[in-house]
Design an enzyme around this catalytic site. Sequence first.
Site, PDB file in Angstrom:
ATOM      1  N   HIS A  42       6.131   6.311  -0.755  1.00  0.00           N
ATOM      2  CA  HIS A  42       6.867   5.063  -0.982  1.00  0.00           C
ATOM      3  C   HIS A  42       5.976   3.879  -0.642  1.00  0.00           C
ATOM      4  CE1 HIS A  42       7.375   5.729   3.351  1.00  0.00           C
ATOM      5  NE2 HIS A  42       7.534   4.420   3.464  1.00  0.00           N
TER       6      HIS A  42
ATOM      7  N   HIS B 190       0.854  -1.198   0.000  1.00  0.00           N
ATOM      8  CA  HIS B 190       0.000   0.000   0.000  1.00  0.00           C
ATOM      9  C   HIS B 190       0.883   1.238   0.000  1.00  0.00           C
ATOM     10  CE1 HIS B 190       1.216  -0.478   4.180  1.00  0.00           C
ATOM     11  NE2 HIS B 190       1.168   0.850   4.201  1.00  0.00           N
TER      12      HIS B 190
HETATM   13  P1  2AM Z   1       6.505   2.295   6.358  1.00  0.00           P
HETATM   14  O1  2AM Z   1       6.030   1.251   5.420  1.00  0.00           O
HETATM   15  O2  2AM Z   1       7.487   3.232   5.774  1.00  0.00           O
HETATM   16  O3  2AM Z   1       6.968   1.717   7.680  1.00  0.00           O
HETATM   17  C1  2AM Z   1       1.457   1.153   8.587  1.00  0.00           C
HETATM   18  O4  2AM Z   1       2.408   1.051   9.592  1.00  0.00           O
HETATM   19  C2  2AM Z   1       1.903   2.151   7.555  1.00  0.00           C
HETATM   20  O5  2AM Z   1       2.070   3.438   8.152  1.00  0.00           O
HETATM   21  C3  2AM Z   1       3.212   1.834   6.856  1.00  0.00           C
HETATM   22  O6  2AM Z   1       3.068   2.151   5.495  1.00  0.00           O
HETATM   23  C4  2AM Z   1       4.209   2.743   7.511  1.00  0.00           C
HETATM   24  O7  2AM Z   1       5.226   3.179   6.682  1.00  0.00           O
HETATM   25  C5  2AM Z   1       3.357   3.951   7.814  1.00  0.00           C
HETATM   26  N1  2AM Z   1       3.889   4.816   8.857  1.00  0.00           N
HETATM   27  C6  2AM Z   1       4.172   6.124   8.730  1.00  0.00           C
HETATM   28  N2  2AM Z   1       4.593   6.639   9.887  1.00  0.00           N
HETATM   29  C7  2AM Z   1       4.617   5.624  10.771  1.00  0.00           C
HETATM   30  C8  2AM Z   1       4.955   5.526  12.152  1.00  0.00           C
HETATM   31  N3  2AM Z   1       5.370   6.593  12.855  1.00  0.00           N
HETATM   32  N4  2AM Z   1       4.865   4.326  12.738  1.00  0.00           N
HETATM   33  C9  2AM Z   1       4.429   3.246  12.056  1.00  0.00           C
HETATM   34  N5  2AM Z   1       4.071   3.278  10.749  1.00  0.00           N
HETATM   35  C10 2AM Z   1       4.149   4.457  10.118  1.00  0.00           C
END
Ligand code: 2AM
Length: 170
Positions: free
Chosen positions: A117, A40
């Site tokens: 991303h 996602h």
């Molecule tokens: P990531 O894939 O770069 O870890 C669920 O966790 C989604 O929220 C993921 O896409 C994650 O990104 C994003 N996300 C953004 N900020 C976050 C945070 N502080 N903690 C956990 N997940 C975060």
Amino acid sequence: MRLFLAIRLSPQMTSALAEAQREMYRAGVRGNYTPEENLHLTLAFVGEYPRSEPVLDALSGLRFAPFRLRLEGIGCFGDLWWAGMEESAPLEALARRLRHALADNGIPFDRKRFTPHITLLRRARGEMPAIAPEGAAMTVDAVSLMRSERGKRGMIYTELGRISAADIAP
Ligand code: 2AM
């Protein structure tokens, strides 16, 4: 509940990303690969929040036209490897307006700068191969409110609601 707002991917986009993951694996890269059904694009991470309705209410006035999203290249934040997107003004605008709507309605979220991303794997070990899931594209016509839970075999993401793009010209 642990909540976040995301763009869910089309089957074609998901397949292109899964193929990139398989190529990485074949190139010897090991780590925690994101399962296909969990791929996602996050627009805002709300984090712990007790209810979904206030978040959906906050976004009920959000109007956006459907727009195209196209994959471009791979990159990393340390050992987290991701697929990137072609620069997109509508995507940036959507993330900005969505975050403003959350802020205006007192819904907390991670204020870290939006860097679009799609996480392909975490704790990556190995050399990043020269692959590029180029070309795959999809039309974004909704934003989903997602719940994230830790399951026995990894994260489980569930859609709690969605805000659809208005039928207006891009
Ligand atoms: P990531 O894939 O770069 O870890 C669920 O966790 C989604 O929220 C993921 O896409 C994650 O990104 C994003 N996300 C953004 N900020 C976050 C945070 N502080 N903690 C956990 N997940 C975060």
